[in-house]
Scaffold this active site. Sequence first.
Site, PDB file in Angstrom:
ATOM      1  N   GLU A  34     -17.590   8.092  -3.511  1.00 11.22           N
ATOM      2  CA  GLU A  34     -17.511   8.109  -4.972  1.00 11.22           C
ATOM      3  C   GLU A  34     -16.597   7.029  -5.519  1.00 11.22           C
ATOM      4  OE1 GLU A  34     -15.170  11.761  -6.303  1.00 11.22           O
ATOM      5  OE2 GLU A  34     -15.991  12.352  -4.381  1.00 11.22           O
ATOM      6  N   CYS A  40      -9.959  12.208  -7.210  1.00  8.91           N
ATOM      7  CA  CYS A  40     -10.569  11.685  -5.993  1.00  8.91           C
ATOM      8  C   CYS A  40     -11.128  12.760  -5.062  1.00  8.91           C
ATOM      9  CB  CYS A  40      -9.581  10.816  -5.227  1.00  8.91           C
ATOM     10  SG  CYS A  40      -7.991  11.582  -4.983  1.00  8.91           S
ATOM     11  N   CYS A  51     -11.765   2.704  -9.806  1.00  2.00           N
ATOM     12  CA  CYS A  51     -11.121   3.331  -8.664  1.00  2.00           C
ATOM     13  C   CYS A  51     -12.186   3.443  -7.583  1.00  2.00           C
ATOM     14  CB  CYS A  51     -10.610   4.709  -9.062  1.00  2.00           C
ATOM     15  SG  CYS A  51      -9.976   5.658  -7.679  1.00  2.00           S
ATOM     16  N   CYS A  91     -11.684  11.024   4.972  1.00  2.61           N
ATOM     17  CA  CYS A  91     -10.342  10.524   5.219  1.00  2.61           C
ATOM     18  C   CYS A  91      -9.731  11.306   6.374  1.00  2.61           C
ATOM     19  CB  CYS A  91      -9.478  10.694   3.967  1.00  2.61           C
ATOM     20  SG  CYS A  91      -7.822  10.008   4.122  1.00  2.61           S
TER      21      CYS A  91
END
Length: 344
Positions: free
Chosen positions: A92, A333, A105, A112
């Site tokens: 995203e 996020c 961003c 992650c």
Amino acid sequence: MRKKDLLSLTPMDIEEFLAGMGEKRFRGKQIFQWINKGIKDFDKMTNLSKPLREKLKDYAYITNIEIKEKLVSNIDGTTKYLFLLDDYNIIEGVVMKYHHGLTACISTQVGCAMGCTFCASTLKGLVRNLRAGEMADQILTMQKDMGERISNIVLMGSGEPLNNFHETIKFIKIINDEDGLNIGNRHITLSTSGLVPQIKALADLQIPINLAVSLHAPNDALRKQTMPIAKKYSIKELIESCKYYIDRTNRRVSFEYALIRGINDDEAHARELSDLLKGMLCYVNLIPVNTVEGKEYKKPNIGDTGKFQQILRGSGIEATIRREMGADINAACGQLRRKYLQKQ
Ligand code: SAH
């Protein structure tokens, strides 16, 4: 031979690639310009000969990520994109509207590995690193869709950019280039959970981008509770690496501090943080934690956030409270991807 992704290459890399195929180096700049204008079709590169275009089709490709979903905030116009990669992974990106222009961003990895307990991007861990071209294409795609130049980039989407060091640096060089997006280092912010050796390596490269460090706690014991990376590097080592970065680049470092009610948001924490950072060329970004489904962290009371800020300021440390953008569209996020993965 595996086809080369030209969007992941700097102009010099493209020249090398062309030379390796027995082609003229000067074509590299032309190709780089087309690609970084968002042209994906070699046949549209009209200043290249037909035979060269055919050769490129055989040996190269241009990353092309697709918009899978798009959400626009009714509150502030923040636009959130869910992108589909060529291997069907999902990432995203977000565009925020500020008075000085558009800030994008972007994500640097699929998922992650850092495992921060408050973060939505850790769901299912790290899937893979993004190529430089997949980072650049997030910008190109959002810019095209918005119909307006993106002038600032923050590497604050999913992923740990310094865990994907090589591609991230290449990406920065690509978007820096005046034949491409021409985004200066001062308009690029890299956020890291605090990988000490990589912070030093970045400092040595002398690419003076803005460095943002996710601190989120004023001492190791507390930091270890929410950020596994704190078990690897102490805050002392982290601060030393930041000072090294400041020395080498002359840039101010910013510290991100997500305020979590009852965990790291009381006055004693603010004072401890002040002592830690006093005298350093830095500022603190206070972020009332974004609540993530399935995690019980709560935002602090508004008064507590203000008090925290005052204590820092009282010690001469500049501190701002980050305004929440796109609250109605899960803009923080990892949240949209998390929803998407959970649905499947
Ligand atoms: N891996 C990098 C960059 C991605 S996250 C890093 O850790 O810095 C960008 C920022 O958002 C980081 O400061 C991260 O700690 C913060 N963040 C993640 N989840 C959050 C949440 N739920 N609320 C507030 N900030 C959060």
